[in-house]
Write a protein that holds these residues in place. Structure first.
Motif, mmCIF file in Angstrom:
data_model
loop_
_atom_site.group_PDB
_atom_site.id
_atom_site.type_symbol
_atom_site.label_atom_id
_atom_site.label_comp_id
_atom_site.label_asym_id
_atom_site.label_seq_id
_atom_site.Cartn_x
_atom_site.Cartn_y
_atom_site.Cartn_z
ATOM 1 N N GLN A 192 0.837 -1.209 0.000
ATOM 2 C CA GLN A 192 0.000 0.000 0.000
ATOM 3 C C GLN A 192 0.871 1.259 0.000
ATOM 4 O OE1 GLN A 192 -2.466 -0.278 3.471
ATOM 5 N NE2 GLN A 192 -4.002 -1.591 2.479
ATOM 6 N N GLN A 193 1.930 1.205 0.785
ATOM 7 C CA GLN A 193 2.834 2.345 0.873
ATOM 8 C C GLN A 193 3.467 2.611 -0.494
ATOM 9 O OE1 GLN A 193 6.216 1.818 3.437
ATOM 10 N NE2 GLN A 193 6.595 4.006 3.621
ATOM 11 N N GLN A 194 3.875 1.562 -1.188
ATOM 12 C CA GLN A 194 4.484 1.718 -2.511
ATOM 13 C C GLN A 194 3.483 2.314 -3.503
ATOM 14 O OE1 GLN A 194 7.658 1.407 -3.392
ATOM 15 N NE2 GLN A 194 8.122 0.877 -1.262
ATOM 16 N N VAL A 195 2.267 1.831 -3.440
ATOM 17 C CA VAL A 195 1.226 2.355 -4.342
ATOM 18 C C VAL A 195 0.967 3.827 -4.037
ATOM 19 C CG1 VAL A 195 -1.238 2.197 -4.914
ATOM 20 C CG2 VAL A 195 0.148 0.119 -4.743
ATOM 21 N N ARG A 196 0.873 4.146 -2.766
ATOM 22 C CA ARG A 196 0.606 5.535 -2.365
ATOM 23 C C ARG A 196 1.787 6.433 -2.737
ATOM 24 N NH1 ARG A 196 -3.061 6.613 2.109
ATOM 25 N NH2 ARG A 196 -2.537 8.762 1.526
ATOM 26 N N MET A 197 2.991 5.896 -2.647
ATOM 27 C CA MET A 197 4.157 6.706 -3.007
ATOM 28 C C MET A 197 4.167 7.005 -4.499
ATOM 29 S SD MET A 197 7.226 5.198 -0.644
ATOM 30 C CE MET A 197 8.463 6.427 -1.014
ATOM 31 N N ALA A 198 3.708 6.043 -5.295
ATOM 32 C CA ALA A 198 3.669 6.252 -6.747
ATOM 33 C C ALA A 198 2.656 7.327 -7.112
ATOM 34 C CB ALA A 198 3.320 4.952 -7.449
#
Length: 150
Positions: free
Chosen positions: A53-59
């Motif tokens: 989720q963090q990776q998706v939100r960072m993108a």
């Protein structure tokens, strides 16, 4: 004719009870291990999902506060995972200990059962010999009584 009485019957019964109690404790240890291991699996899965989720939100972009929030949450998850891993190790050790105790109890019960079986076989052989001697005596007495009549 008398029946066979095993001289260690009470000891055998006691050992069987100890084995049964150890088996119950072993099954409980297995249950506890599975419970803690499942909890560990769920925590690791939750951490992986949070990282995704963090990776998706960072993108897509998100605030520094959200980044700190995710970071603190992941840190707490890692602490929980470490604690749960220690519990898993402890419960696995407990389960292994009960398994070895159960194995020892089973061996001990088998020894007493084997001794009982051997004792029963010896008793049966002795009873057969006594019965054969009794039949020989009766036939000798019968033969002598017939001989005395002549």
């Amino acid at each position: 004719m008398t029946t066979y009485n095993y001289r260690f019957e009470k000891v055998l019964t006691l050992r069987e009870q100890e084995r049964d109690e150890t088996e119950i404790a072993y099954k409980e240890a297995i249950r506890q291990f599975e419970e803690v291991a499942t909890e560990l699996y769920n925590q690791i899965k939750k951490k992986e999902e949070t990282l995704e989720q963090q990776q998706v939100r960072m993108a897509t972009g998100f605030s520094i506060d959200d980044l700190h929030h995710y970071s603190r949450y992941i840190d707490r998850l890692e602490v929980q995972i470490d604690q749960t891993q220690k519990e898993v190790i402890k419960s696995r050790s407990k389960m292994s200990w009960y398994e070895s105790q159960l194995l020892e109890k089973n061996i001990e019960v088998k020894k007493f059962e084997k001794m009982k079986e051997i004792g029963k076989q010896q008793y049966d052989a002795e009873m057969e010999l006594v019965e054969a001697n009794r039949i020989d005596e009766l036939s000798t007495i019968k033969f002598r009584s017939k001989e005395d009549r002549w």
